[in-house]
Design a protein around this motif. Structure first.
Motif, short mmCIF file in Angstrom:
data_model
loop_
_atom_site.label_atom_id
_atom_site.label_comp_id
_atom_site.label_asym_id
_atom_site.label_seq_id
_atom_site.Cartn_x
_atom_site.Cartn_y
_atom_site.Cartn_z
N ASP A 23 0.83 -1.21 0.00
CA ASP A 23 0.00 0.00 0.00
C ASP A 23 0.86 1.26 0.00
N GLU A 24 1.96 1.22 0.76
CA GLU A 24 2.85 2.38 0.82
C GLU A 24 3.51 2.64 -0.53
N VAL A 25 3.94 1.55 -1.18
CA VAL A 25 4.54 1.69 -2.51
C VAL A 25 3.51 2.24 -3.50
N LYS A 26 2.30 1.70 -3.43
CA LYS A 26 1.23 2.14 -4.32
C LYS A 26 0.90 3.61 -4.10
N ASN A 27 0.80 4.00 -2.84
CA ASN A 27 0.48 5.40 -2.53
C ASN A 27 1.60 6.34 -2.95
N PHE A 28 2.84 5.88 -2.81
CA PHE A 28 3.98 6.71 -3.21
C PHE A 28 3.92 7.01 -4.70
N TYR A 29 3.70 5.97 -5.51
CA TYR A 29 3.67 6.18 -6.95
C TYR A 29 2.40 6.89 -7.41
N LYS A 30 1.37 6.80 -6.60
CA LYS A 30 0.12 7.45 -6.96
C LYS A 30 0.13 8.93 -6.62
N ASN A 31 0.91 9.29 -5.60
CA ASN A 31 0.91 10.68 -5.12
C ASN A 31 2.29 11.34 -5.18
N ASP A 32 3.17 10.95 -4.27
CA ASP A 32 4.46 11.64 -4.12
C ASP A 32 5.36 11.56 -5.34
N PHE A 33 5.42 10.39 -5.98
CA PHE A 33 6.37 10.23 -7.08
C PHE A 33 6.08 11.18 -8.24
N LYS A 34 4.80 11.32 -8.58
CA LYS A 34 4.44 12.20 -9.68
C LYS A 34 4.93 13.62 -9.43
N ASN A 35 4.69 14.13 -8.24
CA ASN A 35 5.14 15.49 -7.90
C ASN A 35 6.66 15.58 -7.90
N LEU A 36 7.31 14.54 -7.37
CA LEU A 36 8.77 14.54 -7.30
C LEU A 36 9.37 14.52 -8.70
N PHE A 37 8.85 13.67 -9.56
CA PHE A 37 9.36 13.54 -10.93
C PHE A 37 9.20 14.85 -11.70
N ILE A 38 8.03 15.45 -11.59
CA ILE A 38 7.76 16.71 -12.29
C ILE A 38 8.67 17.82 -11.76
N THR A 39 8.88 17.83 -10.43
CA THR A 39 9.74 18.86 -9.83
C THR A 39 11.17 18.74 -10.33
N VAL A 40 11.70 17.52 -10.38
CA VAL A 40 13.08 17.30 -10.82
C VAL A 40 13.28 17.77 -12.25
N LEU A 41 12.28 17.56 -13.10
CA LEU A 41 12.42 17.91 -14.51
C LEU A 41 12.04 19.34 -14.84
N THR A 42 11.08 19.90 -14.11
CA THR A 42 10.58 21.24 -14.47
C THR A 42 10.98 22.35 -13.51
N ASN A 43 11.39 22.00 -12.31
CA ASN A 43 11.80 23.02 -11.34
C ASN A 43 13.04 22.54 -10.59
N PRO A 44 14.14 22.35 -11.33
CA PRO A 44 15.33 21.70 -10.77
C PRO A 44 16.10 22.51 -9.73
N ILE A 45 15.82 23.80 -9.62
CA ILE A 45 16.57 24.61 -8.66
C ILE A 45 15.74 24.79 -7.38
N ASP A 46 14.77 25.68 -7.43
CA ASP A 46 13.96 25.96 -6.24
C ASP A 46 13.16 24.75 -5.77
N GLY A 47 12.64 23.98 -6.74
CA GLY A 47 11.81 22.84 -6.40
C GLY A 47 12.57 21.78 -5.61
N ILE A 48 13.75 21.41 -6.10
CA ILE A 48 14.56 20.41 -5.41
C ILE A 48 15.06 20.95 -4.07
N TYR A 49 15.41 22.24 -4.05
CA TYR A 49 15.86 22.86 -2.80
C TYR A 49 14.78 22.75 -1.72
N LYS A 50 13.53 23.02 -2.10
CA LYS A 50 12.43 22.96 -1.14
C LYS A 50 12.19 21.54 -0.64
N ILE A 51 12.39 20.57 -1.52
CA ILE A 51 12.23 19.16 -1.12
C ILE A 51 13.23 18.80 -0.04
#
Length: 223
Positions: A23-51
């Motif tokens: 369930d944790e793996v499923k929830n991660f890919y359903k929620n957190d991973f999408k935001n993390l992936f998009i942040t790494v590719l589209t907001n690599p400075i401020d976005g990653i810093y905030k993470i």
């Protein structure tokens, strides 16, 4: 025969634990991973810093999931990429090859922890996140290798690692961006811990190339 009689409470706890992990793996890919992936590719400075600045309570758990996911992704990817070459390889060889990105990611985490011990505020569990986020650009290597293999006449994918010039301009540019992404992730991690900007800017490239060097040395020991 007694060993076959597993107490019901233990069996139930084991089943519940497995279900919780799934369930944790499923929830991660359903929620957190999408935001993390998009942040790494589209907001690599401020976005990653905030993470890194606000890792959250699930950072350690998500980091472990990313480590495990990269390993499985490479295991499957390499198996497909080698084509007919898989006949001459044993399963253990695929396991060792899939460990290469994990070793690299973990080395990045160790270096981040070591540097922050001197110039920032280290927390080893949080430093696993530095290596885990680096795993996102690492994982991009697999689909890119598929593209390179389909557009080159080289049958053996391992030839691409022995002769980088055969990767063409697309492969060279991708590798350049890959290195820059690693450096940026490391730099934002240092800055988020309180390391001075100048120190983070100069030391991040050195740390990434050191991670490459250490990974190669470890791989030589494994193979």
């Amino acid at each position: 025969m007694e060993n076959q009689n597993i107490p019901k409470p233990i069996a139930a706890a084991s089943t519940a634990s497995t279900a919780t992990i799934a369930d944790e793996v499923k929830n991660f890919y359903k929620n957190d991973f999408k935001n993390l992936f998009i942040t790494v590719l589209t907001n690599p400075i401020d976005g990653i810093y905030k993470i890194f600045k606000n890792p959250g309570s699930a950072a350690y758990k998500n980091s472990l999931i990313l480590y495990s996911s990269v390993f499985v992704f490479f295991l499957v990817g390499i198996y497909i990429l080698v084509g007919e070459g898989r006949k001459s390889l044993e399963f253990m060889d695929f396991m060792k090859l899939s460990l290469i990105p994990i070793i690299f990611m973990f080395t990045i985490s160790l270096l981040a922890f070591g540097i922050k011990s001197i110039s920032g505020k280290p927390d080893f569990k949080n430093e696993l996140q530095t290596g885990a986020i680096s795993g996102i650009p690492v994982a991009l290597l697999v689909p890119v290798l598929f593209i390179i293999k389909t557009t080159n006449s080289i049958e053996n994918i391992f030839a691409l690692t022995r002769f980088p010039t055969e990767m063409g301009i697309f492969g060279f540019i991708f590798l350049l961006y890959l290195i820059l992404m690693f450096i940026n992730v490391f730099q934002q991690s240092l800055k988020a811990s309180g390391t001075k900007d100048a120190i983070a800017w100069y030391i991040s490239p050195l740390a990434i190339f050191a991670a490459f060097y250490i990974t190669v040395k470890v791989i030589q020991g494994i193979f």
